[in-house]
Every structure is written in structure tokens, then in C-alpha cells.
Design a protein around this motif. Structure first.
Motif, short mmCIF file in Angstrom:
data_model
loop_
_atom_site.label_atom_id
_atom_site.label_comp_id
_atom_site.label_asym_id
_atom_site.label_seq_id
_atom_site.Cartn_x
_atom_site.Cartn_y
_atom_site.Cartn_z
N TRP A 167 0.57 -1.27 0.10
CA TRP A 167 -0.03 -0.02 -0.12
C TRP A 167 0.93 1.25 0.02
O TRP A 167 0.50 2.22 -0.50
N ASN A 168 1.95 1.20 0.67
CA ASN A 168 2.99 2.36 0.52
C ASN A 168 3.28 2.52 -0.86
O ASN A 168 3.48 3.94 -1.39
N ASP A 169 3.70 1.62 -1.84
CA ASP A 169 4.00 1.86 -2.98
C ASP A 169 2.91 2.11 -3.92
O ASP A 169 3.08 3.17 -4.72
N LEU A 170 1.86 1.71 -3.63
CA LEU A 170 0.63 2.14 -4.44
C LEU A 170 0.23 3.67 -4.12
O LEU A 170 0.03 4.12 -4.95
N ALA A 171 0.23 4.11 -3.02
CA ALA A 171 -0.07 5.44 -2.57
C ALA A 171 1.32 6.43 -3.37
O ALA A 171 0.60 7.21 -3.58
N GLU A 172 2.31 5.79 -3.40
CA GLU A 172 3.28 6.71 -3.98
C GLU A 172 2.81 7.09 -5.38
O GLU A 172 3.03 7.97 -6.25
#
Length: 461
Positions: free
Chosen positions: A36-41
Motif C-alpha cells: 500500500w505504501n508503493d501504491l500510495a506513492e
């Protein structure tokens, strides 16, 4: 405190309790966080270019609340909610984009994300009324709702497929959650939410199931109203929480959103709300019987009526002499010690054991048979339950399942580790005998026999 309280939560044996078995493993938690961190970025950068708006994101839902549960079944997925916020000053109608614009931007951005070979996103669903959904390898998905955010007013509005703005503020309900769980028992309150969510996933059909946020609010309100000095152990707290919720819904099925008093969180119609109360009454009855049980083993079998394989059972070593107290008292000393013959077949080899099997390789067909069935009391039933453990089973979200009733059961060996086939013999609803069958599984191939172990393995003739 009930006799089986430490099977709900136990810091001395964390992996053998309900709390551990219903929640994500540390590895699954870390994997989800990374994704989710990667998707958020990606979304913040890509959506800014698509919309010419400043973009922010905010994790919400059960992951944020610390109440996420693992899927109840191996073909289901973990769920994460990641809100994205399009920022402009004023009301939602003051911007250059309407709700369907925002939803379209997000859907297109997720589609582009899935097409990127550098991540393990596996697909995007058709747009949902209030979010878009992207799936990932590893049995989880992320729901992405779209919001307008006015920082000056600290106001949020949800974009819907009807091209309407909905008053929805996940930050406000999270602030309420932090306040209501701000006491020393906040960890217990989170556990109770997880227990009730898993119970609902196991016992209520999806179209009649209360939403995660409805369960969260009902549990938190009930827990906040309890005289917590009167109870000890998660089993007692669960019983009182269920009683409180059932009574509340019986009086009034409407459940206000604590962050928006105009919103009723109970989206179930009258018929389904009534059915939910009936299910809660059944759980209350189960809790009362489990709390009144004379032994930990008997109590665990009753709790398993609500939680299936997620509820652990005690090991046999400290229960052999006491497990039948209840049946002895109620059934004039009727007792039964099940003896289980086990055979595992792979290729041209067969592994045999009594009351245990292993080590055996993956890929075996395993047959469990009640060897002393001729001694079974008339009217008695034999119930079989698989309880898996270990990293491989956790990563596949396969911690077991209820098999059913009969004199035999069959399964295969799929995961490394020591798993159990649990056998419960009941007469007139009371436990009169039980046996845990350890199943030790190694990797692929035929393991060498340990000379210190019984010679369970021999060639098939």
C-alpha cells in the motif's frame, strides 16, 4: 475468567490462541504495508498529473484501526482501504472535477499500475459505487475510495458512481475510535472486534453480514459501557459484549455513525437485522455453555461451534484425566477414548501410524479411521476438524476447516510443519472423548526415518 480464557489470548503461548489465529501474520502485515505504501506513492504522483490537483492519501478501515482479520476461507482475500484526496479550496462543487471524474482518474491510474511489471498487482475490478479495487498476489486487495478535501475547513466528501458527493469523513471516525479505545483496555477492545468480525464471516452469509464498521462501532460502544472491573478474560468480555449488542439492536436497530449522527451504519433491512439478533442470541448461548463447561477441552469444543478451526484446543498432556469430567457427571461415567489409525499414501509408499503420523512428505493422501468404532456408544457422533499452523499455511490463509461427522476422514499433506486432525466424540451434545492427531509434514520427497521414532513407514505391497 472462564476455563478457556487463555485459548482466546495468551502472551505465554501466543500462537495457540484465537487472537493469533484470526489476525494476519507478521509477514502478511509487512507485505501489505509495503504494497500500500508503493501504491500510495504511485497514485499521488500519477493522479496529480491527471487532475492537476494536489493529492494526498490516508490509510483507513480495519488495517488503520488495528482490527484486521485474516480471510475466513482460503479463497478469500485480505482487505485494505486506502483513501486518495483531491485537494481544492471551498466546497466540492467549486472544483473543476465532479465525482465521476475523480473515480475515473483513480480507475485509470490503477489500470496503469497493474500493467507495470515491476509490482505484483494482479488485476483491477470494474469500478464499484464508492471505490475502485486492485488485487495483489498473496491474497489481498486494496480498495481505493476518492475524496475531495478542503484543508481549510478540514472537510472531506466521498465521490460516488451516482456523480454525487457523499458526506463521509474517515478521519473523524478514526478520531472517535482513538478516544473510545484510549483506556488501558484498548488492546482487548481491538481483540473483541476481531473475534466478532471472524464470527460473522464464518456464521453469516455475505449478503446478510454486518459491515466491518458496524461491528466496530457496536463492539466499541458495548465495551465502553461495561463495568470492566466485573470481568476478566476475553471469554467473559466477549459474552458480555455480545449480550449488550443483542439487547441494543433489539431495542433499536439504528446505529448512528459516531462521527456523523445523521448516518445509520446499519444498512441491513428489517429482516436481516432480525436475523442478526437471532445469530447473536445463538452466540450468547454458545458462550454461556462454554463458560459453564467443566474442562478446558469441553469449553474449547463449544467455542469451536462459533469459531470453527480458528479456535484452538488444548493439548492432551494435561487433559487426559480431566477431559471427561462433564460427561462422567452427566452421563453416568460414559467415556470413550478414540483410537485413530492413520495411513498416508504417496507414490508406491505408505506411511502408517496410530494417533499420529509423520514425518511424511507433501503430496500424500491421508486417511484417518476410528479404529475402535465397534466400541462407540450408541448415538455418539465423531466430529473431525483440521487445524493447520506454520508459515506456509498462514501465507495461504489456510489454517484449517471443519470436515464433518463420520467414522473416517481424508485429507492431503500440503504444508510443512506439524498440523493436527482433531477428533471430538459427543453424546447428546456432550463431549465424551477427544484426540489430537499430530501430522508432521516435511518438504517434497521421502523423508528418512528417524530411528528413535516408531517405524510408521513401510512399502505398500
Amino acid at each position: 475468567m472462564g476455563i478457556a480464557a487463555n485459548l482466546f489470548f495468551n502472551t505465554d503461548d501466543a500462537e495457540n490462541c484465537l487472537d493469533w489465529r484470526v489476525r494476519p501474520s507478521d509477514e502478511q502485515y509487512d507485505t501489505q504495508k509495503e504494497r500500500w505504501n508503493d501504491l500510495a506513492e504511485h497514485l499521488k504522483q500519477d493522479l496529480a498529473e491527471r487532475s492537476d490537483c494536489r493529492i494526498s492519501s490516508w490509510l483507513q478501515g480495519s488495517y488503520k484501526f488495528g482490527t484486521q482479520i485474516r480471510p475466513a476461507r482460503s479463497d478469500e482475500e485480505f482487505d485494505i482501504d486506502l483513501g486518495v484526496y483531491f485537494l481544492w479550496s471551498g466546497q466540492p462543487e467549486d472544483g473543476d472535477h465532479d465525482p465521476t471524474d475523480l473515480k475515473g482518474f483513480v480507475q485509470d491510474s490503477l489500470t496503469e499500475y497493474v500493467e507495470d511489471d515491476t509490482n505484483d498487482a494482479s488485476g483491477v475490478d470494474e469500478p464499484r459505487p464508492k471505490c475502485s479495487r486492485v488485487h495483489f498476489d498473496g491474497n489481498f486487495h486494496i480498495d481505493v475510495p476518492s475524496y475531495h478535501l478542503d484543508n481549510g475547513r478540514d472537510a472531506r466528501s466521498l465521490a460516488t458512481a451516482k456523480n454525487e458527493w457523499e458526506n463521509s469523513d474517515p478521519k473523524a471516525i478514526y478520531a472517535w475510535w482513538k478516544v473510545i479505545t484510549g483506556h488501558a483496555d484498548r488492546a482487548r477492545c481491538r481483540r473483541l472486534v476481531r473475534y466478532l468480525k471472524m464470527w460473522a464471516a464464518l456464521r453469516i452469509d455475505a449478503d446478510a453480514r454486518p459491515s466491518s464498521i458496524l461491528i466496530t462501532v457496536l463492539v466499541a460502544d458495548a465495551f465502553d459501557n461495561l463495568d470492566r472491573d466485573q470481568f476478566s478474560g476475553d471469554d467473559e468480555f466477549l459474552r458480555e459484549t455480545v449480550a449488550n449488542i443483542a439487547s441494543r439492536l433489539r431495542d433499536d436497530a439504528e446505529v448512528q455513525n459516531p462521527a456523523n449522527k445523521k448516518e445509520n451504519l446499519n444498512r441491513l433491512d428489517e429482516e436481516k437485522s432480525t436475523a442478526l439478533i437471532e445469530k447473536l442470541d445463538e452466540l450468547l448461548s454458545t458462550a454461556d455453555r462454554a463458560l459453564a463447561a467443566a474442562t478446558k477441552a469441553a469449553s474449547a469444543e463449544i467455542w469451536a461451534e462459533a469459531f470453527d478451526h480458528f479456535f484452538p484446543v488444548p493439548e492432551d498432556d494435561d487433559q487426559e484425566e480431566t477431559v471427561l469430567k462433564e460427561s462422567s457427571r452427566a452421563l453416568a461415567t460414559i467415556q470413550f477414548n478414540p483410537i485413530i489409525s492413520v495411513e498416508a499414501f504417496v507414490g508406491n509408499r505408505v506411511f502408517r501410524g496410530v494417533d499420529r503420523i509423520g514425518p511424511i512428505p507433501k503430496g500424500c493422501d491421508i486417511m484417518f479411521t476410528l479404529a475402535n468404532a465397534q466400541q462407540l456408544p450408541r448415538g455418539a457422533t465423531v466430529d473431525w476438524m483440521v487445524r493447520n499452523s506454520g508459515k506456509e499455511a498462514e501465507l495461504e490463509n489456510d489454517l484449517g476447516h471443519r470436515i464433518g461427522t463420520g467414522l473416517t476422514a481424508s485429507r492431503d499433506s500440503a504444508y510443512r510443519g506439524t498440523h493436527h486432525m482433531d477428533v471430538a466424540v459427543k453424546l447428546n451434545g456432550l463431549l465424551i472423548g477427544r484426540k489430537r492427531i499430530p501430522v508432521e509434514i516435511t518438504g517434497l520427497g521421502i523423508p528418512k526415518r528417524n530411528p528413535s521414532r516408531p517405524a510408521w513407514t513401510q512399502f505398500r505391497r
